[in-house]
Design a protein around this motif. Sequence first.
Motif, short mmCIF file in Angstrom:
data_model
loop_
_atom_site.label_atom_id
_atom_site.label_comp_id
_atom_site.label_asym_id
_atom_site.label_seq_id
_atom_site.Cartn_x
_atom_site.Cartn_y
_atom_site.Cartn_z
N LYS A 198 -53.73 52.76 36.37
CA LYS A 198 -54.00 52.24 37.71
C LYS A 198 -55.14 53.08 38.26
N ASN A 200 -60.35 41.83 39.94
CA ASN A 200 -58.96 41.89 40.40
C ASN A 200 -58.69 40.84 41.48
N GLU A 247 -57.94 57.30 32.96
CA GLU A 247 -57.36 56.00 33.36
C GLU A 247 -57.19 55.11 32.14
#
Lengths: 373, 373, 373, 373
Positions: free
Chosen positions: B52, B310, C186
């Motif tokens: 994330k 996103n 990440e």
Amino acid sequence: MSGSRENHREDVIGRANVEDTPELLAYYDELDRHSAGALWTVANKIEPWQPKSQSVPVVWRYRDLREHVLRSVQLVTPEKAGRRVIYLNNPGRTDVSAAVGWIYAGLQVMNPGEVASAHRHSASAIRFIMEGSGAYTVVDGHKMTLGANDFVLTPNGTWHEHGVSADGTTCLWQDGLDIPFVNAMEANFYEVHPDLSQAVGYAVDDMTKTWGNAGLTPAGQRWSKGYSPMFKYEWAPTYEALGKFAQCTDGSPFDGVMMEYVNPATNGPVMQTLGASMQMLRPGEHTRAHRHTGSYLYHVAKGRGHSIINGKRFDWQERDIFCVPSWAWHEHVNGSASDDACLFCLNDLPVMRALGLYREEAFGDNGGHQPLV
Amino acid sequence: MSGSRENHREDVIGRANVEDTPELLAYYDELDRHSAGALWTVANKIEPWQPKSQSVPVVWRYRDLREHVLRSVQLVTPEKAGRRVIYLNNPGRTDVSAAVGWIYAGLQVMNPGEVASAHRHSASAIRFIMEGSGAYTVVDGHKMTLGANDFVLTPNGTWHEHGVSADGTTCLWQDGLDIPFVNAMEANFYEVHPDLSQAVGYAVDDMTKTWGNAGLTPAGQRWSKGYSPMFKYEWAPTYEALGKFAQCTDGSPFDGVMMEYVNPATNGPVMQTLGASMQMLRPGEHTRAHRHTGSYLYHVAKGRGHSIINGKRFDWQERDIFCVPSWAWHEHVNGSASDDACLFCLNDLPVMRALGLYREEAFGDNGGHQPLV
Amino acid sequence: MSGSRENHREDVIGRANVEDTPELLAYYDELDRHSAGALWTVANKIEPWQPKSQSVPVVWRYRDLREHVLRSVQLVTPEKAGRRVIYLNNPGRTDVSAAVGWIYAGLQVMNPGEVASAHRHSASAIRFIMEGSGAYTVVDGHKMTLGANDFVLTPNGTWHEHGVSADGTTCLWQDGLDIPFVNAMEANFYEVHPDLSQAVGYAVDDMTKTWGNAGLTPAGQRWSKGYSPMFKYEWAPTYEALGKFAQCTDGSPFDGVMMEYVNPATNGPVMQTLGASMQMLRPGEHTRAHRHTGSYLYHVAKGRGHSIINGKRFDWQERDIFCVPSWAWHEHVNGSASDDACLFCLNDLPVMRALGLYREEAFGDNGGHQPLV
Amino acid sequence: MSGSRENHREDVIGRANVEDTPELLAYYDELDRHSAGALWTVANKIEPWQPKSQSVPVVWRYRDLREHVLRSVQLVTPEKAGRRVIYLNNPGRTDVSAAVGWIYAGLQVMNPGEVASAHRHSASAIRFIMEGSGAYTVVDGHKMTLGANDFVLTPNGTWHEHGVSADGTTCLWQDGLDIPFVNAMEANFYEVHPDLSQAVGYAVDDMTKTWGNAGLTPAGQRWSKGYSPMFKYEWAPTYEALGKFAQCTDGSPFDGVMMEYVNPATNGPVMQTLGASMQMLRPGEHTRAHRHTGSYLYHVAKGRGHSIINGKRFDWQERDIFCVPSWAWHEHVNGSASDDACLFCLNDLPVMRALGLYREEAFGDNGGHQPLV
């Protein structure tokens, strides 16, 4: 057999120097019966102080050979001959049909509308165009169009066929292969394509368009085969590259402004067994002499001049082909004071380098120039 | 301290799910005194199900930033500021001054006749020209001239300085560096050049002329440094290459016609920590969505359109910059039905690939397109 | 916000040195609104003269931690805790739960007959056995038995589970992972094995038997994954190797007789993100100080002594763990005049080397020894 | 010359099939005068359908040769002979003094206290000990002690000398070199050491102690030469490795339990031109037949049995040597139902692999076993 038995004696410490005696000759005969021999009889022969090539320097002049190549069109059909090729037969290598060392070369002719049947073999090849328009080659379904001084790879194991389009003109080109080497390694296989020709499955010249972009690689594509994906190397960008490189290099004292053709996926040689380079001799340039291991077959892509090989002068002009055997001294001279000359070179440097056998030496005397013999 | 102690419980088999008790809290305090902790209190935090990103998607519009960049000329001198740069400050990464992930980017302005003092650092950089003429960069004594959409490398450890020639115009460009990453790795060193500027020791643009020739390498030269010897990558041959590649590829469903900039000596990335690519979205092209690890900073080199990241739409046009954080879904749309659009992308793919951390996934639903949120 | 705005001025040529003015502070506020900032306010912070690690040197003494680790058996069940681990929490890195730099480490305890559930993640791990018998690990179906000072790899993406056989004794070991690093990149993914445990599909210890033979490789097998196929590295042959190497080397002035654990298929690091080494300090040996980039976590496999890190003395004995942060001066002293001491070291050298970020420097003054502070 | 001119016709489509005519014969004569020839007269010869080796399968029985080797001690002095070696002379390769393909092999004898003069050459060599104690070899100043079934490398370009210590016994060993190959490549150089012997500059067996440790590499040392730094490979750990590997592999259907000797710095072959392997035939094992390109010289290190090569049976026992030519079918049979048999193999696989010339094929009929002819 004892009468003619070989014995290579040298009176140097650390070298074999055993005189034949009746007892020894009888011993040698006994060894023969066990498929064996005494090393000291052959040691000095098989461990020479330095290489002595079996090949001799030769120039094949295009003005001499061209008519013979063209005459083959009258003499044989492509069907019967397979391919109409006159091969270069080095006087020291006629046993293996080589132009120099383990490299085969030939001049081939094809008329418009003709196409050779597709095949493949373990030998690797290049095709360097000399004259004519409309030549093309298909390699594993990829079609490449070809003009003068372009060359195309047909690597080990790839299906390939050469042709000239119906609207082209009679084409002549130089073939170059490692046939003698692959035969010597006892690793040559040959197959005729089941359909005698291939379907073209890609856009024309796709491999050069995809891989032939300086500093850029096609995203998401990998290439791990032992040969270049570029397949075709064109003359125009090559000559332009030499010009650019010449602006920022002094060049090699032995070779002028020289670039090696590479596999863009590795920056290594175009194929595992054959390398290629193009070098520009600037107007009036006379290089210094050196020698190195490996076998070299030059093709004069542009200009005229001469080379001195082991002390002997060999004149050349555009389209002539000449060879430099392993460990032979050589230097090149551009015969023009105003124009550059360009030499294409086919060689076995990739083999010599991959196996740790490359060595070179500069000619130290006389300002780096050989005396003529 | 026990009062505010963190505890990331999940009620899933194989995950930590330990309730705080007075006894445990006392135990945790005791561990604190030994510079230790109980893994189960933080395990679910430090072992997430999937990445994330801390970065958020952003578009930096050139029409908004350009005047502020130009205004810096009035506000600070190069001497006092070092360089007049407005950096892109991702709202999720202000602690490390990053545009996305561990990548820094800034917009710099320089007037004709100005030159920044030479320095070097462990961070690697690129400079991508946005507007103006006369820009140049010197890297370890090699001078490169630069026009719009050209970019230049100033790799880890190389002396470098940027300038604009006196007969040029005001230049703006994007800097891109891995400063945040190299700082995070605790490996950043910085030096000011003892002379504050470098002597130019080679022909202008020599490295691109020497190494930037498709399928050809300079004979006798080796390059084993961790970065490309090409240094400068020009727009004109890049755009031409995309055009050629487009003739023989369907392109990537996610990225259109895309090429990666490479080190010609290896076909690997231009530097060890930063990669770059240019992709062409054909007229009307709408790519499918996917996501992958790594951080990506896009610069619109040509055209206009939008990207959906996103589930949110971000419009862009020439010179705008936008980012896609790690593991964010994204798809691109060319806003023109007649012209292509080109996106330059700076990223940390070389790091992700070298360390085995790259992973990607296609968006499977809805024909590969994200619903807008 | 302007009131507390950061500004890192340095009065050095080539560095930023801009005084805050009301006009500039207003300008900075304006830039904020566009997710941007003025580089000169942060340049000196993000481009330091040299690395300054956030980690501090620490020794974790086994005599202090062992009882706390054992106590966790009473406090939590494996089912609820996932794993009973006390992690090493560097005071400068509590935000990322790291022992040093981006490296996580913990001490884990397991009783006979226990087994942790199988899972996999993008983080890479090692398990270094400290005490007990019967420990085993299964990695992608390969089972390895483990004794003191043996260690096993559970690389990025492999299914793995640890256990202690029913006829064993309570085992303690050190885990070492790059969890903080993979999170920072990440790129961390986590999965619980659908069956919670793996079937063993090979002979026990097969990978070490197959790949762990000096100078020999299994014919016909290739290994191209990013980590070593050897999986388990045993103490006995390691200690024997150090002894043999010691007979023919003077050792490193900074590290004594040191060997790096390697992937036998490449001679490179055991995993792409974590490296490991074992070094022998000969009786009475006191090494010279040096420093290098990268983060280092030492585990005392044998003997006792002390290290001087950034001028401060840290005593250690068998089973203690201590860390050396990036760019910290350090030297090691074997406390015994008759026995050797052995230090196992887990580090991120593979990252530093792969990315061109490794640098080292010898301590030049005082005969190579730091003054104590 | 026309009368005896060769012409290799085949009545197969895609192959040359041109009948000699007076006109063509005259044409061929004309081509001769230009060092050229018509490809279609030789094409079918130089492009065979598959390799046909010039070497023949041979077993050299130690019981036959040993006395002849020992007799050379009486017949010649080391000073005059250089080295007292009986070489294996394949009936098909007597022109190049090869045992098989391009590989030379000989049996050498040396008495206690003797030492051969130091020299170097471009050919690469191994020395495989057959009997006696006290043998040693010095390579570039590194001294290695040698026992039965140990072997040592003396790579291309390294100074080397063999000896037997004064307290040893008469030693016999097999030499193996690529002399014929390096001669064929016209790249062989030879030098006698100026002092006739080398100073030993390192601890005895240092290279094997430093590099011969499974899964460990000496920290701070790099090795980039084309050959292994390990130099000596010992029998005891080799046999132990085969035993361990046998516990976790089914083995190859064609070769039993087989390991290749490797350069520990690369996991590649021990030298660029010569490879070596050791294979264990388990009690009663009868492998299936296959064939591959490359030349193979087997030395029976342990046990007894037979091999079937191109349909003919060759019995062998400890110390016998036999060869398998390129592309010859072969299968091996362990003659004991209770003991294993071990075959050492010297080959040119590194050449075949490096150049893309390796190919293999299983014998598909008769359950994988050749009918005897």
